[in-house]
Design an enzyme around this catalytic site. Structure first.
Site, mmCIF file in Angstrom:
data_model
loop_
_atom_site.group_PDB
_atom_site.id
_atom_site.type_symbol
_atom_site.label_atom_id
_atom_site.label_comp_id
_atom_site.label_asym_id
_atom_site.label_seq_id
_atom_site.Cartn_x
_atom_site.Cartn_y
_atom_site.Cartn_z
ATOM 1 N N TYR A 66 0.816 -1.219 0.000
ATOM 2 C CA TYR A 66 0.000 0.000 0.000
ATOM 3 C C TYR A 66 0.849 1.268 0.000
ATOM 4 O O TYR A 66 0.447 2.300 -0.556
ATOM 5 C CB TYR A 66 -1.006 -0.029 1.162
ATOM 6 C CG TYR A 66 -2.176 -0.914 0.816
ATOM 7 C CD1 TYR A 66 -2.254 -2.223 1.260
ATOM 8 C CD2 TYR A 66 -3.163 -0.462 -0.060
ATOM 9 C CE1 TYR A 66 -3.299 -3.057 0.889
ATOM 10 C CE2 TYR A 66 -4.211 -1.280 -0.445
ATOM 11 C CZ TYR A 66 -4.270 -2.582 0.020
ATOM 12 O OH TYR A 66 -5.298 -3.403 -0.374
ATOM 13 N N ASN A 102 -12.150 2.964 -6.330
ATOM 14 C CA ASN A 102 -10.733 3.341 -6.281
ATOM 15 C C ASN A 102 -10.399 4.000 -4.951
ATOM 16 O O ASN A 102 -11.245 4.651 -4.341
ATOM 17 C CB ASN A 102 -10.389 4.293 -7.433
ATOM 18 C CG ASN A 102 -10.659 3.657 -8.777
ATOM 19 O OD1 ASN A 102 -10.752 2.430 -8.883
ATOM 20 N ND2 ASN A 102 -10.825 4.467 -9.797
ATOM 21 N N HIS A 119 -14.470 1.630 -1.168
ATOM 22 C CA HIS A 119 -13.463 0.671 -0.701
ATOM 23 C C HIS A 119 -12.382 1.344 0.139
ATOM 24 O O HIS A 119 -11.331 0.761 0.368
ATOM 25 C CB HIS A 119 -12.820 -0.054 -1.895
ATOM 26 C CG HIS A 119 -13.750 -1.033 -2.548
ATOM 27 N ND1 HIS A 119 -13.500 -1.575 -3.785
ATOM 28 C CD2 HIS A 119 -14.933 -1.545 -2.142
ATOM 29 C CE1 HIS A 119 -14.493 -2.391 -4.122
ATOM 30 N NE2 HIS A 119 -15.374 -2.390 -3.149
ATOM 31 N N GLY A 197 -14.576 1.984 -16.314
ATOM 32 C CA GLY A 197 -13.278 1.399 -15.973
ATOM 33 C C GLY A 197 -13.307 0.360 -14.877
ATOM 34 O O GLY A 197 -12.442 0.328 -14.012
ATOM 35 N N SER A 199 -13.956 -3.962 -14.189
ATOM 36 C CA SER A 199 -14.136 -5.286 -14.805
ATOM 37 C C SER A 199 -15.394 -5.968 -14.285
ATOM 38 O O SER A 199 -15.764 -7.041 -14.748
ATOM 39 C CB SER A 199 -12.904 -6.158 -14.501
ATOM 40 O OG SER A 199 -12.796 -6.336 -13.087
ATOM 41 N N LEU A 224 -12.422 -0.356 -21.367
ATOM 42 C CA LEU A 224 -11.473 -0.642 -22.461
ATOM 43 C C LEU A 224 -11.709 -2.043 -23.014
ATOM 44 O O LEU A 224 -11.785 -2.240 -24.216
ATOM 45 C CB LEU A 224 -10.036 -0.526 -21.922
ATOM 46 C CG LEU A 224 -8.926 -0.414 -22.966
ATOM 47 C CD1 LEU A 224 -9.101 0.879 -23.743
ATOM 48 C CD2 LEU A 224 -7.550 -0.422 -22.292
HETATM 49 C C1 BV8 Z 1 -18.054 -8.174 1.158
HETATM 50 C C2 BV8 Z 1 -9.217 -2.914 -1.772
HETATM 51 C C3 BV8 Z 1 -19.348 -9.418 2.736
HETATM 52 C C4 BV8 Z 1 -8.723 -1.585 -2.086
HETATM 53 C C5 BV8 Z 1 -10.786 -4.190 -2.989
HETATM 54 C C6 BV8 Z 1 -20.754 -12.433 -4.220
HETATM 55 C C7 BV8 Z 1 -20.306 -13.298 -5.193
HETATM 56 C C8 BV8 Z 1 -18.967 -13.669 -5.236
HETATM 57 C C9 BV8 Z 1 -18.058 -13.190 -4.306
HETATM 58 C C10 BV8 Z 1 -18.505 -12.320 -3.354
HETATM 59 C C11 BV8 Z 1 -19.841 -11.942 -3.300
HETATM 60 N N1 BV8 Z 1 -19.988 -11.079 -2.254
HETATM 61 C C12 BV8 Z 1 -18.787 -10.905 -1.659
HETATM 62 C C13 BV8 Z 1 -17.861 -11.652 -2.301
HETATM 63 C C14 BV8 Z 1 -16.463 -11.738 -1.946
HETATM 64 C C15 BV8 Z 1 -15.649 -10.575 -2.502
HETATM 65 C C16 BV8 Z 1 -15.641 -10.570 -3.993
HETATM 66 O O1 BV8 Z 1 -16.357 -9.806 -4.625
HETATM 67 N N2 BV8 Z 1 -14.827 -11.410 -4.583
HETATM 68 C C17 BV8 Z 1 -14.708 -11.445 -6.017
HETATM 69 C C18 BV8 Z 1 -13.256 -11.300 -6.428
HETATM 70 C C19 BV8 Z 1 -15.323 -12.706 -6.524
HETATM 71 N N3 BV8 Z 1 -16.148 -9.295 -2.021
HETATM 72 C C20 BV8 Z 1 -15.779 -8.858 -0.810
HETATM 73 O O2 BV8 Z 1 -15.081 -9.502 -0.062
HETATM 74 C C21 BV8 Z 1 -16.310 -7.508 -0.381
HETATM 75 N N4 BV8 Z 1 -16.854 -7.637 0.956
HETATM 76 O O3 BV8 Z 1 -18.832 -8.389 0.270
HETATM 77 O O4 BV8 Z 1 -18.290 -8.501 2.486
HETATM 78 C C22 BV8 Z 1 -18.959 -10.784 2.226
HETATM 79 C C23 BV8 Z 1 -17.654 -11.253 2.371
HETATM 80 C C24 BV8 Z 1 -17.335 -12.542 1.885
HETATM 81 C C25 BV8 Z 1 -18.310 -13.330 1.277
HETATM 82 C C26 BV8 Z 1 -19.603 -12.823 1.122
HETATM 83 C C27 BV8 Z 1 -19.934 -11.548 1.612
HETATM 84 C C28 BV8 Z 1 -15.176 -6.482 -0.321
HETATM 85 C C29 BV8 Z 1 -14.773 -6.095 -1.707
HETATM 86 C C30 BV8 Z 1 -13.698 -4.994 -1.642
HETATM 87 C C31 BV8 Z 1 -12.357 -5.613 -1.784
HETATM 88 N N5 BV8 Z 1 -11.319 -4.580 -1.887
HETATM 89 N N6 BV8 Z 1 -9.700 -3.466 -2.984
HETATM 90 C C32 BV8 Z 1 -7.529 -1.667 -2.939
HETATM 91 O O5 BV8 Z 1 -6.596 -2.408 -2.604
HETATM 92 O O6 BV8 Z 1 -7.563 -0.974 -3.956
HETATM 93 S S1 BV8 Z 1 -11.410 -4.667 -4.456
HETATM 94 C C33 BV8 Z 1 -10.421 -4.147 -5.738
HETATM 95 O O7 BV8 Z 1 -11.062 -4.618 -6.921
HETATM 96 C C34 BV8 Z 1 -10.337 -2.663 -5.915
HETATM 97 O O8 BV8 Z 1 -11.083 -1.895 -5.006
HETATM 98 C C35 BV8 Z 1 -10.889 -2.473 -7.331
HETATM 99 O O9 BV8 Z 1 -11.457 -1.263 -7.512
HETATM 100 C C36 BV8 Z 1 -11.877 -3.560 -7.356
HETATM 101 C C37 BV8 Z 1 -12.534 -3.896 -8.631
HETATM 102 O O10 BV8 Z 1 -11.576 -3.973 -9.630
HETATM 103 P P1 BV8 Z 1 -11.736 -2.922 -10.820
HETATM 104 O O11 BV8 Z 1 -11.761 -1.548 -10.256
HETATM 105 O O12 BV8 Z 1 -12.871 -3.311 -11.676
HETATM 106 O O13 BV8 Z 1 -10.350 -3.080 -11.536
HETATM 107 P P2 BV8 Z 1 -9.901 -4.198 -12.579
HETATM 108 O O14 BV8 Z 1 -8.433 -4.101 -12.737
HETATM 109 O O15 BV8 Z 1 -10.529 -5.515 -12.211
HETATM 110 O O16 BV8 Z 1 -10.609 -3.750 -13.944
HETATM 111 C C38 BV8 Z 1 -10.213 -2.540 -14.558
HETATM 112 C C39 BV8 Z 1 -11.042 -2.404 -15.807
HETATM 113 O O17 BV8 Z 1 -10.720 -1.156 -16.409
HETATM 114 C C40 BV8 Z 1 -10.754 -3.474 -16.841
HETATM 115 O O18 BV8 Z 1 -11.975 -4.059 -17.250
HETATM 116 C C41 BV8 Z 1 -10.102 -2.729 -18.002
HETATM 117 O O19 BV8 Z 1 -10.558 -3.182 -19.259
HETATM 118 C C42 BV8 Z 1 -10.577 -1.327 -17.792
HETATM 119 N N7 BV8 Z 1 -9.634 -0.308 -18.250
HETATM 120 C C43 BV8 Z 1 -8.281 -0.345 -18.229
HETATM 121 N N8 BV8 Z 1 -7.802 0.815 -18.721
HETATM 122 C C44 BV8 Z 1 -8.872 1.573 -19.049
HETATM 123 C C45 BV8 Z 1 -10.044 0.869 -18.751
HETATM 124 N N9 BV8 Z 1 -11.277 1.361 -18.969
HETATM 125 C C46 BV8 Z 1 -11.378 2.591 -19.516
HETATM 126 N N10 BV8 Z 1 -10.289 3.347 -19.834
HETATM 127 C C47 BV8 Z 1 -9.037 2.864 -19.616
HETATM 128 N N11 BV8 Z 1 -7.973 3.618 -19.958
#
Ligand code: BV8
Length: 253
Positions: A66, A102, A119, A197, A199, A224
């Site tokens: 971090y 973010n 977040h 932005g 996924s 993207l």
């Molecule tokens: C919770 C910390 C209760 C900060 C982050 C239901 C179903 C399945 C799983 C779960 C569910 N409910 C809960 C879960 C578990 C889990 C979860 O979702 N897991 C996933 C992976 C399956 N969720 C949690 O644990 C949440 N808590 O729900 O509590 C609970 C708990 C457990 C079980 C049940 C209930 C807490 C979630 C928060 C986690 N913390 N980060 C940090 O370090 O930054 S998440 C992390 O991912 C970031 O915050 C980030 O923002 C987030 C999402 O990612 P994206 O922002 O979408 O980024 P990514 O790289 O993936 O995508 C970028 C996109 O941009 C791409 O598509 C790309 O094409 C595009 N792009 C790139 N360049 C450009 C662009 N677009 C436009 N222009 C460009 N130039």
């Protein structure tokens, strides 16, 4: 479905906008996204650096992760996509709510105020143990894990941690209620849901498009690459946000 260049999001007198952003909106400010080539998760296991278990196992590794992101975000600048959303807020005021996944602070620096950093923030730190409120912190804790002096004064040992929501941790229920209340406001008014932005991998934010659609929203995705939940959207505009979003909003900034 890609849209022609002249596509615009119609935002008239009665339109409300619920915007959700992810790491992709900050990519053109030079900040790494999570997934995809060069993404943050390439160099780190999520379990090691973005979960409470990872922090308990090795707080120094989490602080290095971090602190590096804190340093990068301090030198980054908001881009035209951040500025377009801030300009939209100036134009429609309380008819807009911006939710960002973010933690880089760039929306706030671009001028957005009707903003939920759902977040957490790289620039706030809190105690992993006591209830002291999170406090502003731009320091880089790379060499030593910071300890809570308030706990120490009470004879307890506790580390300070980033004020970030990790996987497996609950989001602030007040934030979730505010999003639900905004999406559900007086039926009949036009609601636009705009994701930029992201996924669409991380819940519960990935489900906000469904919440908005259930409230009758017209849903847009600016991204993207194809997003996990792209099929949930009425309209998908593929392209870099800094170029695409100002045009879509008719706010060349
Ligand atoms: C919770 C910390 C209760 C900060 C982050 C239901 C179903 C399945 C799983 C779960 C569910 N409910 C809960 C879960 C578990 C889990 C979860 O979702 N897991 C996933 C992976 C399956 N969720 C949690 O644990 C949440 N808590 O729900 O509590 C609970 C708990 C457990 C079980 C049940 C209930 C807490 C979630 C928060 C986690 N913390 N980060 C940090 O370090 O930054 S998440 C992390 O991912 C970031 O915050 C980030 O923002 C987030 C999402 O990612 P994206 O922002 O979408 O980024 P990514 O790289 O993936 O995508 C970028 C996109 O941009 C791409 O598509 C790309 O094409 C595009 N792009 C790139 N360049 C450009 C662009 N677009 C436009 N222009 C460009 N130039």
């Amino acid at each position: 479905m890609d849209l022609p260049d002249r596509a615009r999001i119609r935002i008239d007198e009665g339109t409300r906008v619920l915007a959700v952003t992810g790491a992709g909106i900050s990519a053109e400010s030079g900040l790494a996204t999570f997934r995809g080539a060069g993404g943050l998760w390439e160099g780190h296991r999520v379990e090691d650096v973005a979960t409470p278990e990872g922090f308990a196992a090795d707080p120094a590794r989490v602080w290095r992760f971090y602190s590096a992101r804190r340093a990068a975000a301090l030198t980054a600048e908001p881009n035209a996509a951040h500025r377009a959303l801030a300009a939209l807020e100036r134009r429609i005021g309380d008819r807009m709510l911006l939710v960002t996944q973010n933690v880089d602070g760039l929306h706030r620096r671009a001028g957005s105020e009707r903003l939920i950093e759902i977040h957490g923030s790289l620039f706030r730190t809190r105690c992993a143990r006591c209830e002291r409120p999170p406090f502003p912190d731009e320091a880089l804790h790379e060499a030593k894990v910071p300890a809570c002096e308030r706990c120490a004064a009470g004879g307890r040992r506790a580390y300070l941690r980033p004020d970030i929501v990790w996987f497996g941790e609950l989001l602030d229920s007040g934030h979730l209620r505010r999003v639900e209340a905004f999406a559900a406001r007086p039926p009949g008014g036009r609601l636009v849901f705009l994701a930029v932005g992201s996924s669409g991998n991380v819940w519960p934010v990935a489900g906000f498009v469904d919440l908005a659609a259930a409230a009758g929203a017209e849903t847009w995705l600016v991204n993207l690459d194809p997003a996990e939940n792209a099929w949930h959207f009425d309209r998908v505009v593929r392209g870099p946000a800094a170029e695409t979003l100002p045009r879509l909003l008719g706010l060349e900034v």
